[in-house]
Design an enzyme around this catalytic site. Sequence first.
Site: not given
Length: 413
Positions: A125, A173, A196, A204
């Site tokens: 992302g 992402g 992350e 996530d």
Amino acid sequence: MNLNRVRSVQIYSIVNSFKLHLLPPKFTNSKVINGGCQMSRSLSTTSSVNSTGQQDDVDSKLEPADVIFETVNHKGIITLNRPKALNALNLSMARKIYPQLRAWESTQKFVIIKGNGGKAFCAGGDVRAVTKSATEGQTLYKDFFREEYKLNALIGTLHIPYIALIDGITMGGGVGLSVHGKYRVATERTLFAMPETRIGLFPDVGTSYFLPRLGGKLGVYLALTGYRLKGCDVFKAGVATHLCDSSKLPALEQDLISMKSTQPQDIESVLKKYHDQCAESRKQFTLEMHMEKINETFSGTTIEKIMEKLRAENSNWSNETIQNLSQMSPTSLKISLKVLQMGGELDLQEALKYEYRLARRCCENHDFIEGVRALLVDKDNNPQWQPKTVEEVTPEIVDSHFAPLPEKEELTV
């Protein structure tokens, strides 16, 4: 290879929330894509569905697009089209893909998603834009994670088969855009990771649900260390369902969209044919020699216990793993382990609701902002974590990340 079919192409303009990466301004009726598969296509200027459920008229001059939608023989094809940004997912793209998938559920037989450029499926992302918005008091970070996680949930519950061609870099992402679908096809160029914790975030995009369901403690290991899986390892780990030589992806796509019967067994038969032909499928899992150690050391119920088990192991592998973990945000390690432990008992939608709370709190606290600054903005690779050590991250700090949001701000999927 000529496809003697007419494609209806819906091309969307880029929303200026993020840096623009432009597509060549003109298309011809015969366009080479995927490195040599020639497509004959009819360019349509029909209306498309936007995120509010209304329709946007596509400009007749075909403005540059960050995501391209096509339909061929009642099969939907999504192409992530930010190659200069390694197809990093932004809010604009998420808001386009979600309603299109909703529309295709009732009109198409299955969906293929792929990345443009040959280097990445989707490298993650746009976290720089996200953290920038948080520091400036804007709402983009709230909107981005909400829209992204809603899209992840939709992919995981889609009523038609979803086939992700994860060729090249697939991180963050990009993992969320692929692993929740029924089929994930990796190549020898695939590079998978969830890095992350290195930037002060947590695994996530629904991976708190997905990773605990890999074999043994492999998912916990991948989540906390950010270890990179390459090529056949993506399949051997259970992230990909099939393999395919990258040079044969155009032929695989052609065979899929030419299918008359799209029953699961028919799709799997096509994917298996290319998997069996792929040299990567015959390689050994490079982590196999460490799996017993991974299962033992990462069975610790706290980060402190995992570190204790690693120190007791006292091997080159365990010492390298300790060194790696020492570079991560201590807070990220602790909230990551907790959400993974929870995610193993939750369904995807429930896991994403907790992840949304965590994402909001990470954006509003120190480490995520600092991690992005140190690794992606200033690039000094010297993040100053607060707290500095795992021992200083109290249960109260961890629990504060999981606390409910105001009722109207909770994620609904």
